[in-house]
Design a protein around this motif. Structure first.
Motif, PDB file in Angstrom:
ATOM      1  N   ASP A   1       0.829  -1.199   0.000  1.00 38.14           N
ATOM      2  CA  ASP A   1       0.000   0.000   0.000  1.00 38.14           C
ATOM      3  C   ASP A   1       0.873   1.261   0.000  1.00 38.14           C
ATOM      4  N   GLU A   2       0.355   2.350  -0.566  1.00 35.40           N
ATOM      5  CA  GLU A   2       1.117   3.601  -0.640  1.00 35.40           C
ATOM      6  C   GLU A   2       1.390   4.208   0.729  1.00 35.40           C
ATOM      7  N   GLU A   3       0.569   3.903   1.707  1.00 37.54           N
ATOM      8  CA  GLU A   3       0.738   4.505   3.028  1.00 37.54           C
ATOM      9  C   GLU A   3       1.979   3.980   3.740  1.00 37.54           C
ATOM     10  N   PHE A   4       2.627   2.979   3.184  1.00 39.25           N
ATOM     11  CA  PHE A   4       3.795   2.381   3.815  1.00 39.25           C
ATOM     12  C   PHE A   4       5.092   2.767   3.098  1.00 39.25           C
ATOM     13  N   GLU A   5       5.212   4.024   2.734  1.00 38.94           N
ATOM     14  CA  GLU A   5       6.403   4.493   2.028  1.00 38.94           C
ATOM     15  C   GLU A   5       7.669   4.280   2.852  1.00 38.94           C
ATOM     16  N   GLU A   6       7.569   4.457   4.166  1.00 37.58           N
ATOM     17  CA  GLU A   6       8.733   4.256   5.036  1.00 37.58           C
ATOM     18  C   GLU A   6       9.211   2.809   4.985  1.00 37.58           C
ATOM     19  N   LEU A   7       8.273   1.878   4.993  1.00 34.53           N
ATOM     20  CA  LEU A   7       8.646   0.462   4.907  1.00 34.53           C
ATOM     21  C   LEU A   7       9.260   0.135   3.551  1.00 34.53           C
ATOM     22  N   ASP A   8       8.769   0.776   2.523  1.00 40.17           N
ATOM     23  CA  ASP A   8       9.337   0.587   1.188  1.00 40.17           C
ATOM     24  C   ASP A   8      10.795   1.043   1.174  1.00 40.17           C
ATOM     25  N   GLU A   9      11.064   2.168   1.796  1.00 38.69           N
ATOM     26  CA  GLU A   9      12.432   2.684   1.879  1.00 38.69           C
ATOM     27  C   GLU A   9      13.317   1.753   2.707  1.00 38.69           C
ATOM     28  N   ILE A  10      12.801   1.245   3.804  1.00 41.26           N
ATOM     29  CA  ILE A  10      13.547   0.310   4.654  1.00 41.26           C
ATOM     30  C   ILE A  10      13.855  -0.960   3.861  1.00 41.26           C
ATOM     31  N   ALA A  11      12.873  -1.454   3.125  1.00 43.71           N
ATOM     32  CA  ALA A  11      13.085  -2.662   2.316  1.00 43.71           C
ATOM     33  C   ALA A  11      14.190  -2.425   1.291  1.00 43.71           C
ATOM     34  N   ARG A  12      14.197  -1.260   0.670  1.00 44.34           N
ATOM     35  CA  ARG A  12      15.239  -0.942  -0.311  1.00 44.34           C
ATOM     36  C   ARG A  12      16.610  -0.924   0.353  1.00 44.34           C
ATOM     37  N   GLN A  13      16.696  -0.322   1.528  1.00 49.61           N
ATOM     38  CA  GLN A  13      17.971  -0.272   2.251  1.00 49.61           C
ATOM     39  C   GLN A  13      18.451  -1.673   2.633  1.00 49.61           C
ATOM     40  N   ILE A  14      17.550  -2.497   3.114  1.00 51.10           N
ATOM     41  CA  ILE A  14      17.909  -3.854   3.523  1.00 51.10           C
ATOM     42  C   ILE A  14      18.313  -4.689   2.318  1.00 51.10           C
ATOM     43  N   GLU A  15      17.609  -4.498   1.210  1.00 53.68           N
ATOM     44  CA  GLU A  15      17.961  -5.204  -0.027  1.00 53.68           C
ATOM     45  C   GLU A  15      19.371  -4.827  -0.480  1.00 53.68           C
ATOM     46  N   GLU A  16      19.672  -3.550  -0.421  1.00 52.59           N
ATOM     47  CA  GLU A  16      20.993  -3.069  -0.804  1.00 52.59           C
ATOM     48  C   GLU A  16      22.072  -3.642   0.115  1.00 52.59           C
ATOM     49  N   TYR A  17      21.809  -3.625   1.411  1.00 49.62           N
ATOM     50  CA  TYR A  17      22.750  -4.194   2.376  1.00 49.62           C
ATOM     51  C   TYR A  17      22.969  -5.675   2.083  1.00 49.62           C
ATOM     52  N   SER A  18      21.894  -6.374   1.850  1.00 52.82           N
ATOM     53  CA  SER A  18      21.957  -7.802   1.569  1.00 52.82           C
ATOM     54  C   SER A  18      22.815  -8.074   0.329  1.00 52.82           C
ATOM     55  N   TYR A  19      22.610  -7.295  -0.694  1.00 55.44           N
ATOM     56  CA  TYR A  19      23.365  -7.488  -1.932  1.00 55.44           C
ATOM     57  C   TYR A  19      24.868  -7.299  -1.702  1.00 55.44           C
ATOM     58  N   TYR A  20      25.229  -6.232  -1.026  1.00 65.09           N
ATOM     59  CA  TYR A  20      26.643  -5.917  -0.863  1.00 65.09           C
ATOM     60  C   TYR A  20      27.350  -6.711   0.231  1.00 65.09           C
ATOM     61  N   HIS A  21      26.598  -7.200   1.227  1.00 69.37           N
ATOM     62  CA  HIS A  21      27.245  -7.876   2.353  1.00 69.37           C
ATOM     63  C   HIS A  21      26.985  -9.371   2.426  1.00 69.37           C
ATOM     64  N   GLU A  22      25.922  -9.847   1.812  1.00 65.93           N
ATOM     65  CA  GLU A  22      25.566 -11.244   1.975  1.00 65.93           C
ATOM     66  C   GLU A  22      25.594 -12.056   0.686  1.00 65.93           C
ATOM     67  N   THR A  23      25.695 -11.398  -0.449  1.00 67.55           N
ATOM     68  CA  THR A  23      25.695 -12.111  -1.726  1.00 67.55           C
ATOM     69  C   THR A  23      27.107 -12.547  -2.063  1.00 67.55           C
ATOM     70  N   ASN A  24      27.244 -13.817  -2.419  1.00 67.68           N
ATOM     71  CA  ASN A  24      28.550 -14.312  -2.851  1.00 67.68           C
ATOM     72  C   ASN A  24      28.777 -13.851  -4.285  1.00 67.68           C
ATOM     73  N   LYS A  25      29.838 -13.119  -4.451  1.00 65.66           N
ATOM     74  CA  LYS A  25      30.124 -12.550  -5.785  1.00 65.66           C
ATOM     75  C   LYS A  25      31.278 -13.279  -6.420  1.00 65.66           C
TER      76      LYS A  25
END
Length: 86
Positions: free
Chosen positions: A62-86
């Motif tokens: 839902d649009e009312e959860f913009e803050e959660l959307d931003e948090i999800a983006r941050q966590i996704e980015e963290y996950s990619y850079y710190h937890e993904t085997n490259k």
């Protein structure tokens, strides 16, 4: 903005974005944990960032959860850079 105000704002921003250990495999910023707590997301039960992202997918459609959307983006980015085997 005076120097003292600037220093206080900078200190607050640093504190909000400082990573804290949640469990053995999970690190979140103070801001992220605050927002997740506000929306009653049980992040403490998660073993990884992928678990949190799974919970967030069901919640922030839902649009009312913009803050959660931003948090999800941050966590996704963290996950990619710190937890993904490259």
């Amino acid at each position: 903005m005076e120097e003292k105000e600037l220093e206080e704002t900078l200190e607050k921003t640093i504190q909000e974005h400082q990573y804290q250990k949640v469990n053995d495999n999970l690190y979140l910023t103070n801001y992220q944990t605050k927002v997740l707590d506000e929306f009653h997301i049980p992040y403490k039960d998660c073993k990884s960032t992928r678990d949190i992202l799974f919970l967030l997918e069901d919640t922030y459609d839902d649009e009312e959860f913009e803050e959660l959307d931003e948090i999800a983006r941050q966590i996704e980015e963290y996950s990619y850079y710190h937890e993904t085997n490259k």
